[in-house]
Design a protein around this motif. Sequence first.
Motif, PDB file in Angstrom:
ATOM      1  N   GLU A 125      -7.896  11.688   7.196  1.00  0.00           N
ATOM      2  CA  GLU A 125      -7.022  11.008   8.141  1.00  0.00           C
ATOM      3  C   GLU A 125      -7.367  11.379   9.575  1.00  0.00           C
ATOM      4  OE1 GLU A 125      -2.259  10.085   8.704  1.00  0.00           O
ATOM      5  OE2 GLU A 125      -2.868  11.895   7.643  1.00  0.00           O
ATOM      6  N   SER A 126      -7.568  12.666   9.818  1.00  0.00           N
ATOM      7  CA  SER A 126      -7.921  13.133  11.152  1.00  0.00           C
ATOM      8  C   SER A 126      -9.299  12.644  11.554  1.00  0.00           C
ATOM      9  CB  SER A 126      -7.873  14.659  11.201  1.00  0.00           C
ATOM     10  OG  SER A 126      -8.384  15.147  12.426  1.00  0.00           O
ATOM     11  N   GLU A 127     -10.234  12.697  10.637  1.00  0.00           N
ATOM     12  CA  GLU A 127     -11.609  12.309  10.954  1.00  0.00           C
ATOM     13  C   GLU A 127     -11.702  10.843  11.354  1.00  0.00           C
ATOM     14  OE1 GLU A 127     -13.295  15.648   7.835  1.00  0.00           O
ATOM     15  OE2 GLU A 127     -13.440  13.526   7.324  1.00  0.00           O
ATOM     16  N   MET A 128     -10.961   9.991  10.670  1.00  0.00           N
ATOM     17  CA  MET A 128     -10.980   8.573  11.022  1.00  0.00           C
ATOM     18  C   MET A 128     -10.300   8.320  12.359  1.00  0.00           C
ATOM     19  SD  MET A 128     -10.382   6.522   7.462  1.00  0.00           S
ATOM     20  CE  MET A 128      -8.784   7.250   7.144  1.00  0.00           C
ATOM     21  N   SER A 163      -0.631  12.589   0.626  1.00  0.00           N
ATOM     22  CA  SER A 163      -1.107  11.594   1.595  1.00  0.00           C
ATOM     23  C   SER A 163      -2.593  11.772   1.862  1.00  0.00           C
ATOM     24  CB  SER A 163      -0.337  11.713   2.916  1.00  0.00           C
ATOM     25  OG  SER A 163       1.005  11.330   2.755  1.00  0.00           O
ATOM     26  N   GLN A 164      -3.037  13.011   1.984  1.00  0.00           N
ATOM     27  CA  GLN A 164      -4.450  13.252   2.256  1.00  0.00           C
ATOM     28  C   GLN A 164      -5.324  12.802   1.092  1.00  0.00           C
ATOM     29  OE1 GLN A 164      -5.495  13.988   5.226  1.00  0.00           O
ATOM     30  NE2 GLN A 164      -3.366  14.108   5.902  1.00  0.00           N
ATOM     31  N   ALA A 165      -4.872  13.027  -0.141  1.00  0.00           N
ATOM     32  CA  ALA A 165      -5.637  12.579  -1.303  1.00  0.00           C
ATOM     33  C   ALA A 165      -5.723  11.060  -1.334  1.00  0.00           C
ATOM     34  CB  ALA A 165      -4.993  13.106  -2.590  1.00  0.00           C
ATOM     35  N   ARG A 166      -4.613  10.395  -1.046  1.00  0.00           N
ATOM     36  CA  ARG A 166      -4.578   8.929  -1.079  1.00  0.00           C
ATOM     37  C   ARG A 166      -5.493   8.343  -0.002  1.00  0.00           C
ATOM     38  NH1 ARG A 166       1.308   7.275  -0.784  1.00  0.00           N
ATOM     39  NH2 ARG A 166       1.240   8.526  -2.690  1.00  0.00           N
ATOM     40  N   ILE A 167      -5.466   8.918   1.195  1.00  0.00           N
ATOM     41  CA  ILE A 167      -6.293   8.408   2.289  1.00  0.00           C
ATOM     42  C   ILE A 167      -7.773   8.654   2.008  1.00  0.00           C
ATOM     43  CG2 ILE A 167      -6.870   8.752   4.722  1.00  0.00           C
ATOM     44  CD1 ILE A 167      -3.838   9.314   5.148  1.00  0.00           C
ATOM     45  N   ALA A 168      -8.109   9.855   1.558  1.00  0.00           N
ATOM     46  CA  ALA A 168      -9.515  10.166   1.262  1.00  0.00           C
ATOM     47  C   ALA A 168     -10.037   9.284   0.141  1.00  0.00           C
ATOM     48  CB  ALA A 168      -9.652  11.638   0.891  1.00  0.00           C
ATOM     49  N   LEU A 169      -9.217   9.053  -0.874  1.00  0.00           N
ATOM     50  CA  LEU A 169      -9.619   8.176  -1.974  1.00  0.00           C
ATOM     51  C   LEU A 169      -9.829   6.750  -1.472  1.00  0.00           C
ATOM     52  CD1 LEU A 169      -9.986   7.574  -5.019  1.00  0.00           C
ATOM     53  CD2 LEU A 169      -7.509   7.238  -5.143  1.00  0.00           C
ATOM     54  N   GLY A 170      -8.896   6.259  -0.665  1.00  0.00           N
ATOM     55  CA  GLY A 170      -8.987   4.892  -0.186  1.00  0.00           C
ATOM     56  C   GLY A 170     -10.205   4.640   0.678  1.00  0.00           C
ATOM     57  N   ILE A 171     -10.509   5.552   1.603  1.00  0.00           N
ATOM     58  CA  ILE A 171     -11.639   5.326   2.496  1.00  0.00           C
ATOM     59  C   ILE A 171     -12.953   5.391   1.728  1.00  0.00           C
ATOM     60  CG2 ILE A 171     -11.746   7.763   3.219  1.00  0.00           C
ATOM     61  CD1 ILE A 171     -12.711   4.648   5.302  1.00  0.00           C
ATOM     62  N   GLN A 172     -13.084   6.313   0.754  1.00  0.00           N
ATOM     63  CA  GLN A 172     -14.351   6.376   0.018  1.00  0.00           C
ATOM     64  C   GLN A 172     -14.509   5.185  -0.919  1.00  0.00           C
ATOM     65  OE1 GLN A 172     -16.812   8.595   0.754  1.00  0.00           O
ATOM     66  NE2 GLN A 172     -17.971   7.095  -0.449  1.00  0.00           N
ATOM     67  N   ARG A 173     -13.427   4.750  -1.544  1.00  0.00           N
ATOM     68  CA  ARG A 173     -13.514   3.534  -2.349  1.00  0.00           C
ATOM     69  C   ARG A 173     -13.936   2.353  -1.480  1.00  0.00           C
ATOM     70  NH1 ARG A 173      -8.170   3.366  -6.349  1.00  0.00           N
ATOM     71  NH2 ARG A 173      -9.067   4.588  -8.083  1.00  0.00           N
ATOM     72  N   ARG A 196      -7.759  10.685 -10.906  1.00  0.00           N
ATOM     73  CA  ARG A 196      -7.806  12.068 -11.407  1.00  0.00           C
ATOM     74  C   ARG A 196      -8.762  12.916 -10.569  1.00  0.00           C
ATOM     75  NH1 ARG A 196      -6.004  14.573 -15.850  1.00  0.00           N
ATOM     76  NH2 ARG A 196      -5.242  12.576 -16.663  1.00  0.00           N
ATOM     77  N   GLU A 197      -9.880  12.322 -10.175  1.00  0.00           N
ATOM     78  CA  GLU A 197     -10.823  13.044  -9.317  1.00  0.00           C
ATOM     79  C   GLU A 197     -10.182  13.350  -7.974  1.00  0.00           C
ATOM     80  OE1 GLU A 197     -15.329  12.498  -7.424  1.00  0.00           O
ATOM     81  OE2 GLU A 197     -14.634  11.160  -9.021  1.00  0.00           O
ATOM     82  N   ALA A 198      -9.470  12.381  -7.413  1.00  0.00           N
ATOM     83  CA  ALA A 198      -8.809  12.598  -6.125  1.00  0.00           C
ATOM     84  C   ALA A 198      -7.748  13.671  -6.221  1.00  0.00           C
ATOM     85  CB  ALA A 198      -8.204  11.288  -5.628  1.00  0.00           C
ATOM     86  N   VAL A 248      -0.816  10.021  -7.384  1.00  0.00           N
ATOM     87  CA  VAL A 248      -1.757   9.899  -6.272  1.00  0.00           C
ATOM     88  C   VAL A 248      -1.488   8.655  -5.430  1.00  0.00           C
ATOM     89  CG1 VAL A 248      -4.201   9.611  -5.670  1.00  0.00           C
ATOM     90  CG2 VAL A 248      -3.541  11.230  -7.450  1.00  0.00           C
ATOM     91  N   LEU A 249      -1.124   7.550  -6.059  1.00  0.00           N
ATOM     92  CA  LEU A 249      -1.027   6.285  -5.346  1.00  0.00           C
ATOM     93  C   LEU A 249       0.389   5.864  -4.993  1.00  0.00           C
ATOM     94  CD1 LEU A 249      -3.725   4.216  -7.278  1.00  0.00           C
ATOM     95  CD2 LEU A 249      -3.973   5.447  -5.116  1.00  0.00           C
ATOM     96  N   GLN A 250       1.393   6.446  -5.633  1.00  0.00           N
ATOM     97  CA  GLN A 250       2.758   5.984  -5.414  1.00  0.00           C
ATOM     98  C   GLN A 250       3.708   7.058  -4.883  1.00  0.00           C
ATOM     99  OE1 GLN A 250       3.315   2.796  -5.749  1.00  0.00           O
ATOM    100  NE2 GLN A 250       1.372   2.300  -6.721  1.00  0.00           N
TER     101      GLN A 250
END
Length: 297
Positions: A125-128, A163-173, A196-198, A248-250
């Motif tokens: 989130e910070s990096e973006m 939130s960090q897991a969801r954002i990192a997962l979303g940007i890499q996907r 599960r990986e996230a 992770v998503l909800q």
Amino acid sequence: HGTPKPDPRPGETPFWEQPHPRAEVERLLKAHAGEPLLSIHAAVLGPHYSTLDVAMHDFRMAQELGLIASMHQGGGPARTPDGWERLEAAGLLGSHINIVHGHALTDAQLARFCELGMSFSAAAESEMSQGHGHPLTGRLRALGRAPSLGVDLESVMSGDMLSQARIALGIQRSLDNVAHREAHGSIPPTSTITTREALGWVTIEGARMLKQQDRIGSLAPGKQADLVLVRADTLNMQPVHDAVSAVVLQASLANIESVMVAGQWRKRDGRVLGADIPSLLERLTQSGQKITQAMGL
């Protein structure tokens, strides 16, 4: 343990020329020896943000004291461009070195650091938001590694790890999906990364970065009893077909009903235990006002 890094006033030694205060770290190690819920490590400048002499001192200090040395890498030109090569030649790199961000690393450097067992922490989130670039997640996955996740700026970004897991997962996907479209001209049939990986990025990978995966980061016999209970009967969680994906998503912080740390309940039935929340909020408000006044806001 970290140090403040203000812009130097005239005549002052700039922070990038000041070695990490070893005596203070040694004092903390001695004062808190044996405390089961506290470990002491060092947030150092690293070769990207310090002179070579300072980096050498700080990395040697961490090695000799058995500390994890964590540092940011990226965000502008390096103060010591050949610092990593010099540090490796001195035998100061290894699994106790943690790199935050890491966008400025070349592919060859990243592969070499993985070979040396170094760890990496992304703050998606910070990096973006701050212009660092895309998180290292995909580059690490290509090398058979995974990041731990951090926030970097809790005063600005969301401070919770879901939130960090969801954002990192979303940007890499998203990055993987764009690459697939460019290569094949179509939407990919499925996602490249599982939830599960996230979830692992904010649990076992965080423990691995701290070199404590034998004690924390997952639920297993003999490990510390750390539990997070998430309510699944609320509207935002229903219907639950896949528990990990739902978390992770909800899930949000409002869904976390109870938290156990080392066998002791710290939150139960939605209430934080053993803390005077109104007093903490008042102190937080006062601190925020002091900072904004000092900044003239």
